[in-house]
Design a protein around this motif. Sequence first.
Motif, mmCIF file in Angstrom:
data_model
loop_
_atom_site.group_PDB
_atom_site.id
_atom_site.type_symbol
_atom_site.label_atom_id
_atom_site.label_comp_id
_atom_site.label_asym_id
_atom_site.label_seq_id
_atom_site.Cartn_x
_atom_site.Cartn_y
_atom_site.Cartn_z
ATOM 1 N N THR A 166 0.101 9.223 -29.991
ATOM 2 C CA THR A 166 0.495 10.640 -29.898
ATOM 3 C C THR A 166 2.003 10.728 -29.876
ATOM 4 O O THR A 166 2.679 9.848 -29.348
ATOM 5 C CB THR A 166 -0.072 11.274 -28.618
ATOM 6 O OG1 THR A 166 0.377 10.534 -27.488
ATOM 7 C CG2 THR A 166 -1.602 11.254 -28.640
ATOM 8 N N ASP A 167 2.499 11.752 -30.460
ATOM 9 C CA ASP A 167 3.947 12.008 -30.468
ATOM 10 C C ASP A 167 4.262 13.084 -29.430
ATOM 11 O O ASP A 167 3.564 14.096 -29.333
ATOM 12 C CB ASP A 167 4.402 12.494 -31.847
ATOM 13 C CG ASP A 167 4.252 11.405 -32.907
ATOM 14 O OD1 ASP A 167 4.362 10.217 -32.537
ATOM 15 O OD2 ASP A 167 4.015 11.752 -34.078
ATOM 16 N N ARG A 168 5.289 12.821 -28.666
ATOM 17 C CA ARG A 168 5.709 13.809 -27.684
ATOM 18 C C ARG A 168 6.342 15.003 -28.397
ATOM 19 O O ARG A 168 7.059 14.830 -29.391
ATOM 20 C CB ARG A 168 6.708 13.183 -26.716
ATOM 21 C CG ARG A 168 6.090 12.162 -25.785
ATOM 22 C CD ARG A 168 7.148 11.474 -24.967
ATOM 23 N NE ARG A 168 8.062 10.713 -25.834
ATOM 24 C CZ ARG A 168 9.153 10.092 -25.409
ATOM 25 N NH1 ARG A 168 9.468 10.126 -24.126
ATOM 26 N NH2 ARG A 168 9.919 9.444 -26.252
ATOM 27 N N PRO A 169 6.097 16.220 -27.856
ATOM 28 C CA PRO A 169 6.703 17.408 -28.497
ATOM 29 C C PRO A 169 8.223 17.308 -28.513
ATOM 30 O O PRO A 169 8.850 16.933 -27.516
ATOM 31 C CB PRO A 169 6.228 18.569 -27.608
ATOM 32 C CG PRO A 169 5.004 18.043 -26.912
ATOM 33 C CD PRO A 169 5.237 16.573 -26.733
ATOM 34 N N GLY A 170 8.801 17.592 -29.642
ATOM 35 C CA GLY A 170 10.248 17.569 -29.771
ATOM 36 C C GLY A 170 10.835 16.198 -29.983
ATOM 37 O O GLY A 170 12.050 16.058 -30.095
ATOM 38 N N GLN A 229 10.602 1.329 -36.836
ATOM 39 C CA GLN A 229 10.302 1.657 -35.439
ATOM 40 C C GLN A 229 8.798 1.784 -35.216
ATOM 41 O O GLN A 229 8.277 1.374 -34.184
ATOM 42 C CB GLN A 229 11.021 2.955 -35.042
ATOM 43 C CG GLN A 229 12.524 2.798 -34.905
ATOM 44 C CD GLN A 229 13.212 4.121 -34.666
ATOM 45 O OE1 GLN A 229 12.741 5.181 -35.129
ATOM 46 N NE2 GLN A 229 14.333 4.088 -33.959
ATOM 47 N N LYS A 230 8.101 2.326 -36.193
ATOM 48 C CA LYS A 230 6.647 2.447 -36.088
ATOM 49 C C LYS A 230 5.993 1.058 -36.029
ATOM 50 O O LYS A 230 5.073 0.837 -35.256
ATOM 51 C CB LYS A 230 6.092 3.235 -37.271
ATOM 52 C CG LYS A 230 6.430 4.718 -37.227
ATOM 53 C CD LYS A 230 5.859 5.430 -38.446
ATOM 54 C CE LYS A 230 6.203 6.918 -38.417
ATOM 55 N NZ LYS A 230 5.682 7.616 -39.620
ATOM 56 N N ALA A 268 3.963 -0.320 -32.905
ATOM 57 C CA ALA A 268 2.583 -0.793 -33.073
ATOM 58 C C ALA A 268 2.442 -2.214 -32.542
ATOM 59 O O ALA A 268 1.423 -2.564 -31.915
ATOM 60 C CB ALA A 268 2.188 -0.716 -34.546
ATOM 61 N N ARG A 269 3.466 -3.065 -32.777
ATOM 62 C CA ARG A 269 3.417 -4.437 -32.288
ATOM 63 C C ARG A 269 3.400 -4.480 -30.768
ATOM 64 O O ARG A 269 2.616 -5.219 -30.158
ATOM 65 C CB ARG A 269 4.614 -5.219 -32.833
ATOM 66 C CG ARG A 269 4.589 -6.710 -32.521
ATOM 67 C CD ARG A 269 5.831 -7.374 -33.072
ATOM 68 N NE ARG A 269 7.018 -6.943 -32.369
ATOM 69 C CZ ARG A 269 7.430 -7.434 -31.204
ATOM 70 N NH1 ARG A 269 6.715 -8.392 -30.604
ATOM 71 N NH2 ARG A 269 8.513 -6.987 -30.619
ATOM 72 N N LEU A 270 4.268 -3.669 -30.142
ATOM 73 C CA LEU A 270 4.326 -3.633 -28.687
ATOM 74 C C LEU A 270 3.046 -3.046 -28.092
ATOM 75 O O LEU A 270 2.541 -3.532 -27.068
ATOM 76 C CB LEU A 270 5.539 -2.823 -28.229
ATOM 77 C CG LEU A 270 6.912 -3.423 -28.582
ATOM 78 C CD1 LEU A 270 8.031 -2.477 -28.162
ATOM 79 C CD2 LEU A 270 7.078 -4.777 -27.913
ATOM 80 N N ASP A 271 2.516 -1.994 -28.749
ATOM 81 C CA ASP A 271 1.267 -1.408 -28.261
ATOM 82 C C ASP A 271 0.125 -2.426 -28.329
ATOM 83 O O ASP A 271 -0.695 -2.514 -27.413
ATOM 84 C CB ASP A 271 0.905 -0.168 -29.097
ATOM 85 C CG ASP A 271 1.800 1.014 -28.766
ATOM 86 O OD1 ASP A 271 2.484 0.964 -27.718
ATOM 87 O OD2 ASP A 271 1.826 1.976 -29.553
#
Length: 205
Positions: A11-15, A23-24, A28-31
Motif C-alpha cells: 500500500t502507498d501512503r497518501p501523499g 526503489q520498488k 520488495a527485497r526488504l519486504d
Amino acid sequence: MSVLVAGKQATDRPGAKPLTDEQKKEKARLDHRRLLRRAQEVEATSEASWYAPPYRESGIAARDYHRALPVVATTLPLLRAGGADAAIWRRFGRPGWHTLADALDNPDGDQLLEAERAAAEQARQEREREEHERRRPTCTRCGAKFPDERWAERKRNAWDDRLCADCRQADADQQARQAAEREQATAEAAAAQAKRAGSWWRRRS
C-alpha cells in the motif's frame, strides 16, 4: 499437513512520493526478507508441533514423523514467481528449499530407518564373521587355517594332532616312504645274508 503462505498487500501512503523502479525492487527485497524472518519466527515458536525426534536406537539417525505435523511454508512473491510446483517450499525443521512433494516427503524417516537398520544388521554379521575367523584354528606346522570341516573334526576329537590335511598327508607319505625303505633294506639284508650263506657252503664243499 499445515501450509503457511506469507505475504502482504503493498500500500502507498497518501501523499507519498512515487517510488522509482530501483526503489520498488529494493523495497520488495526488504519486504521479502522480513517475510522470511517472520516464517523463521513461526518455525521456532511452533517447534513442538512439527519436531520429529530421532528413533531411540543405537546408531540410528532416522526421525520418527508419525506423531509430528508436517508444516511447509513459502511466500507470495516466490509463489507468484515460480508457481506452486517450483522448489519454493521450506519444510519446518529441514534446511533448503524444496518442491511441495519433496517437502512433504520423509526420506529421513521410515525409509532411512529401514536402511540404517539393514546397515546395522550387515555390520553385526560382518563383526560376527570376523570374530569367527579370528577364532579359527591353524595348523601347528604350516600355519594354514583350518576349513570348516577340519575345524569341526578338531572339536570332536580331544586328542587331535592339530595338523591340516596337507601336513597330515605329508606325514603319511613320509611314513609310507620310510616303511618302504625299511622293507627294501630288510629284503636287501636278507638277500645278502643268503648270498653269504651260499658262498660259505660252496667253499666247504
